[in-house]
Scaffold this motif. Structure first.
Motif, PDB file in Angstrom:
ATOM      1  N   TYR A 120       0.782  -0.816  -0.130  1.00  0.00           N
ATOM      2  CA  TYR A 120       0.007   0.157   0.400  1.00  0.00           C
ATOM      3  C   TYR A 120       1.310   1.335   0.009  1.00  0.00           C
ATOM      4  O   TYR A 120       0.586   2.524   0.150  1.00  0.00           O
ATOM      5  N   GLU A 121       2.091   1.133  -0.246  1.00  0.00           N
ATOM      6  CA  GLU A 121       3.046   1.923  -0.340  1.00  0.00           C
ATOM      7  C   GLU A 121       2.764   3.016  -2.290  1.00  0.00           C
ATOM      8  O   GLU A 121       2.803   4.236  -2.161  1.00  0.00           O
ATOM      9  N   SER A 122       2.449   1.741  -2.650  1.00  0.00           N
ATOM     10  CA  SER A 122       1.932   2.395  -4.103  1.00  0.00           C
ATOM     11  C   SER A 122       0.936   2.199  -4.141  1.00  0.00           C
ATOM     12  O   SER A 122       0.188   3.084  -5.402  1.00  0.00           O
ATOM     13  N   LYS A 123       0.247   1.269  -3.722  1.00  0.00           N
ATOM     14  CA  LYS A 123      -0.939   1.129  -4.026  1.00  0.00           C
ATOM     15  C   LYS A 123      -2.677   1.359  -3.509  1.00  0.00           C
ATOM     16  O   LYS A 123      -2.207   1.917  -2.289  1.00  0.00           O
ATOM     17  N   GLU A 144      -6.118  10.912  14.635  1.00  0.00           N
ATOM     18  CA  GLU A 144      -7.671  10.623  14.286  1.00  0.00           C
ATOM     19  C   GLU A 144      -8.516  11.242  13.204  1.00  0.00           C
ATOM     20  O   GLU A 144     -10.221  10.752  13.162  1.00  0.00           O
ATOM     21  N   VAL A 145      -8.003  12.333  12.068  1.00  0.00           N
ATOM     22  CA  VAL A 145      -9.442  12.597  11.223  1.00  0.00           C
ATOM     23  C   VAL A 145      -8.464  12.962  10.083  1.00  0.00           C
ATOM     24  O   VAL A 145      -8.879  13.191   9.196  1.00  0.00           O
ATOM     25  N   SER A 146      -7.226  12.072   9.993  1.00  0.00           N
ATOM     26  CA  SER A 146      -6.714  12.604   8.004  1.00  0.00           C
ATOM     27  C   SER A 146      -6.590  11.205   8.363  1.00  0.00           C
ATOM     28  O   SER A 146      -6.574   9.859   8.076  1.00  0.00           O
ATOM     29  N   LYS A 147      -6.098  11.236   6.916  1.00  0.00           N
ATOM     30  CA  LYS A 147      -5.956  10.094   5.063  1.00  0.00           C
ATOM     31  C   LYS A 147      -4.278   9.300   5.960  1.00  0.00           C
ATOM     32  O   LYS A 147      -4.341   9.134   4.227  1.00  0.00           O
ATOM     33  N   PHE A 148      -3.719   9.384   6.433  1.00  0.00           N
ATOM     34  CA  PHE A 148      -2.190   8.803   6.078  1.00  0.00           C
ATOM     35  C   PHE A 148      -2.120   8.525   7.224  1.00  0.00           C
ATOM     36  O   PHE A 148      -2.786   7.636   8.444  1.00  0.00           O
ATOM     37  N   SER A 149      -0.806   7.644   7.174  1.00  0.00           N
ATOM     38  CA  SER A 149      -0.396   6.139   7.626  1.00  0.00           C
ATOM     39  C   SER A 149       1.088   5.945   7.989  1.00  0.00           C
ATOM     40  O   SER A 149       0.884   6.364   6.624  1.00  0.00           O
ATOM     41  N   VAL A 150       1.805   6.213   8.522  1.00  0.00           N
ATOM     42  CA  VAL A 150       3.391   6.239   8.792  1.00  0.00           C
ATOM     43  C   VAL A 150       3.593   4.733   9.128  1.00  0.00           C
ATOM     44  O   VAL A 150       3.374   4.898  10.231  1.00  0.00           O
ATOM     45  N   ILE A 151       3.759   3.608   8.956  1.00  0.00           N
ATOM     46  CA  ILE A 151       4.134   2.152   9.259  1.00  0.00           C
ATOM     47  C   ILE A 151       6.263   2.742   8.649  1.00  0.00           C
ATOM     48  O   ILE A 151       6.329   2.813   7.526  1.00  0.00           O
ATOM     49  N   THR A 152       6.345   2.070   9.112  1.00  0.00           N
ATOM     50  CA  THR A 152       8.399   1.818   9.480  1.00  0.00           C
ATOM     51  C   THR A 152       8.526   0.962   8.761  1.00  0.00           C
ATOM     52  O   THR A 152       8.105  -0.833   9.540  1.00  0.00           O
ATOM     53  N   ILE A 162       1.462   5.967   4.004  1.00  0.00           N
ATOM     54  CA  ILE A 162       0.335   5.837   3.199  1.00  0.00           C
ATOM     55  C   ILE A 162      -1.099   6.381   2.901  1.00  0.00           C
ATOM     56  O   ILE A 162      -1.292   7.816   4.407  1.00  0.00           O
ATOM     57  N   SER A 163      -1.149   6.127   1.960  1.00  0.00           N
ATOM     58  CA  SER A 163      -2.591   7.490   2.273  1.00  0.00           C
ATOM     59  C   SER A 163      -3.597   6.930   0.928  1.00  0.00           C
ATOM     60  O   SER A 163      -3.165   6.529  -0.151  1.00  0.00           O
ATOM     61  N   SER A 164      -5.080   7.506   1.869  1.00  0.00           N
ATOM     62  CA  SER A 164      -6.221   6.690   0.982  1.00  0.00           C
ATOM     63  C   SER A 164      -7.281   7.636   1.630  1.00  0.00           C
ATOM     64  O   SER A 164      -7.132   7.559   3.049  1.00  0.00           O
ATOM     65  N   ASP A 165      -8.374   7.923   0.796  1.00  0.00           N
ATOM     66  CA  ASP A 165      -9.202   8.265   1.786  1.00  0.00           C
ATOM     67  C   ASP A 165     -10.155   7.025   2.542  1.00  0.00           C
ATOM     68  O   ASP A 165     -11.202   7.735   3.760  1.00  0.00           O
ATOM     69  N   LYS A 360       6.970  11.747  -1.476  1.00  0.00           N
ATOM     70  CA  LYS A 360       5.899  12.798  -2.209  1.00  0.00           C
ATOM     71  C   LYS A 360       5.488  14.370  -1.409  1.00  0.00           C
ATOM     72  O   LYS A 360       5.445  15.130  -2.135  1.00  0.00           O
ATOM     73  N   THR A 361       6.096  14.514  -0.159  1.00  0.00           N
ATOM     74  CA  THR A 361       5.158  15.994   0.447  1.00  0.00           C
ATOM     75  C   THR A 361       6.577  16.813  -0.065  1.00  0.00           C
ATOM     76  O   THR A 361       6.508  17.908  -0.161  1.00  0.00           O
ATOM     77  N   THR A 362       7.881  16.113  -0.078  1.00  0.00           N
ATOM     78  CA  THR A 362       9.201  17.820  -1.302  1.00  0.00           C
ATOM     79  C   THR A 362       7.614  17.613  -2.337  1.00  0.00           C
ATOM     80  O   THR A 362       8.376  18.997  -2.362  1.00  0.00           O
ATOM     81  N   GLU A 363       7.564  17.114  -2.823  1.00  0.00           N
ATOM     82  CA  GLU A 363       6.931  17.847  -4.601  1.00  0.00           C
ATOM     83  C   GLU A 363       5.830  19.009  -4.122  1.00  0.00           C
ATOM     84  O   GLU A 363       5.334  19.594  -4.805  1.00  0.00           O
ATOM     85  N   LEU A 364       5.547  18.798  -3.075  1.00  0.00           N
ATOM     86  CA  LEU A 364       4.354  19.883  -2.477  1.00  0.00           C
ATOM     87  C   LEU A 364       4.510  20.714  -2.015  1.00  0.00           C
ATOM     88  O   LEU A 364       3.665  22.142  -0.960  1.00  0.00           O
ATOM     89  N   ASN A 365       5.951  20.637  -1.223  1.00  0.00           N
ATOM     90  CA  ASN A 365       6.770  22.298  -0.578  1.00  0.00           C
ATOM     91  C   ASN A 365       6.638  23.441  -1.558  1.00  0.00           C
ATOM     92  O   ASN A 365       6.887  23.693  -2.823  1.00  0.00           O
ATOM     93  N   PRO A 366       6.295  24.459  -1.080  1.00  0.00           N
ATOM     94  CA  PRO A 366       6.767  25.813  -2.092  1.00  0.00           C
ATOM     95  C   PRO A 366       7.836  25.867  -2.615  1.00  0.00           C
ATOM     96  O   PRO A 366       7.907  26.507  -3.840  1.00  0.00           O
ATOM     97  N   ARG A 367       9.338  25.058  -1.867  1.00  0.00           N
ATOM     98  CA  ARG A 367      10.178  25.514  -2.702  1.00  0.00           C
ATOM     99  C   ARG A 367      10.369  24.364  -3.324  1.00  0.00           C
ATOM    100  O   ARG A 367      10.785  23.809  -2.363  1.00  0.00           O
TER     101      ARG A 367
END
Ligand SMILES: [Fe+2]
Length: 382
Positions: A120-123, A144-152, A162-165, A360-367
């Motif tokens: 589910y890292e990519s799927k 508790e309100v987000s669509k993310f999960s971070v697993i090591t 991991i991100s999904s609605d 993925k979050t680096t792509e959304l950084n303003p710089r």
């Protein structure tokens, strides 16, 4: 014209003693319940007893899976999935900090969708997971309100985002009483995590009008309550405010994104086991310095949100005030200020920077950064 989407749990319950409502919320989704929690703190604090009392009051059939470690690993998720399948679990009550909530989301999704958590890292999962009633005991991650999960993934030494609605819990129950027993260090680190969520959601390229409302409000609340909650843990007003502030920050970043601080903090956690909030706290000011010139107007609004008087100041001047003010809020927490103080050495900076750049979050950084600049940021806080 672009369309915006804003999502949140179907129900958010907030207030003192709201934990007593967990039974009635849980039974709406099923009678076979798995309480997922950590090994120690929810037992020691009495939070687990409050949950089991609420479930017993509704005569629900529950088991307790209390194996969640901080920075939960893939093996823990696999173990949880196996038990959830064997027991035919219909609903999960996730009780704990971000690690527990994230692990619960991962267990929920894999149990219903099949495969292994690393897939589910990519799927993207095809369908909903087991419904989750999320009950946070820290005020920081907004999980508790987000669509993310971070697993090591311990083998590859990476933290998978991991991100999904389908990862958004059905119900979030926020009871400030459950956060009263957090230690000073955990209050500070998780509070700085929430502060980072608010700031990054606001400056992210994925920011949108509705997430901005929550981000700015979160900055306002957290900046004026974090040091009170840290220095005087029994200040119920500060605890209440921090819990709602971090929830607003969670709604903000879940519908926008985090950015470079989170990209760079995940390798610090993966290589050195530094707690997520602490890693973010160490990075926040230095990354803000890097981003400032790319979003000066937004930084001016951040300065205003954290209580600075920017009247009569130029945009440039007030953007610097935002950096300075955030730095002071961080220093007031008393957290360590250098990477070397938390067991990080320079040896892995280059590979950590390369990992962060791919995030993925680096792509959304303003710089847009390069590896050399990211190494310089790590060195700047070494
Ligand atoms: Fe975070």
């Amino acid at each position: 014209m672009c369309a915006y989407v804003f999502q949140s749990p179907g129900k958010i319950i907030y207030g003192e003693n709201s934990v007593n409502m967990v039974g009635e919320q849980t039974e709406k989704y099923g009678r076979k319940v798995m309480i997922i929690t950590g090994r120690y703190s929810s037992k020691k604090s009495g939070a687990l007893d409050k949950i089991t009392d609420a479930l017993r009051a509704k005569k629900l059939d529950f088991i307790v899976f209390d194996k969640i470690e901080s920075d939960p690993g893939v093996d823990t998720v696999r173990q949880g999935v196996k038990i959830a399948r064997e027991k035919g679990i219909e609903v999960i009550v996730a009780l704990g900090g971000g690690s527990t909530l994230d692990a619960s989301k991962a267990i929920s999704i894999v149990t219903e969708n099949g495969g292994d958590i690393v897939d589910y890292e990519s799927k993207i999962p095809d369908m909903e997971g087991i419904p989750i009633i999320a009950v946070p005991t820290t005020a920081g991650t907004g999980s508790e309100v987000s669509k993310f999960s971070v697993i090591t993934d311990t083998e590859r030494k990476i933290k998978m985002l991991i991100s999904s609605d389908f990862l958004i819990p059905k119900v979030a129950v926020l009871d400030p009483e459950l956060t009263m027993t957090m230690s000073q260090g955990v209050t500070a680190a998780t509070g700085m995590d929430a502060f980072t969520h608010a700031i990054e959601a606001y400056i992210s390229k994925a920011a949108q009008p509705m997430s901005d409302i929550y981000a700015v409000k979160a900055m306002r609340i957290i900046s004026s309550n974090l040091s009170k909650a840290v220095l005087k843990g029994d200040d119920i007003e500060a605890r209440k405010n921090m819990l709602i502030g971090q929830m607003y920050a969670g709604l903000a970043f879940s519908n926008s994104s985090t950015a470079l601080v989170h990209s760079m903090s995940r390798p610090i956690g993966a290589y050195y086991g530094v707690a997520h909030g602490l890693a973010n706290a160490l990075l926040l000011t230095e990354v803000m310095k890097f981003n400032r010139a790319a979003c000066q107007e937004k930084f001016r609004n951040i300065a205003r949100a954290v209580g600075e008087n920017v009247d009569g100041k130029s945009v440039r001047e007030s953007s610097y005030m935002a950096v300075e003010s955030v730095k002071n809020i961080f220093l007031d927490t008393g957290l360590p200020t250098r990477l070397r103080d938390v067991g990080v050495d320079k040896e892995n900076f280059k590979v950590m920077a390369e990992d962060a750049l791919k995030s993925k979050t680096t792509e959304l950084n303003p710089r847009k950064p390069d590896v050399k600049q990211l190494v310089e940021i790590y060195e700047g806080i070494y």
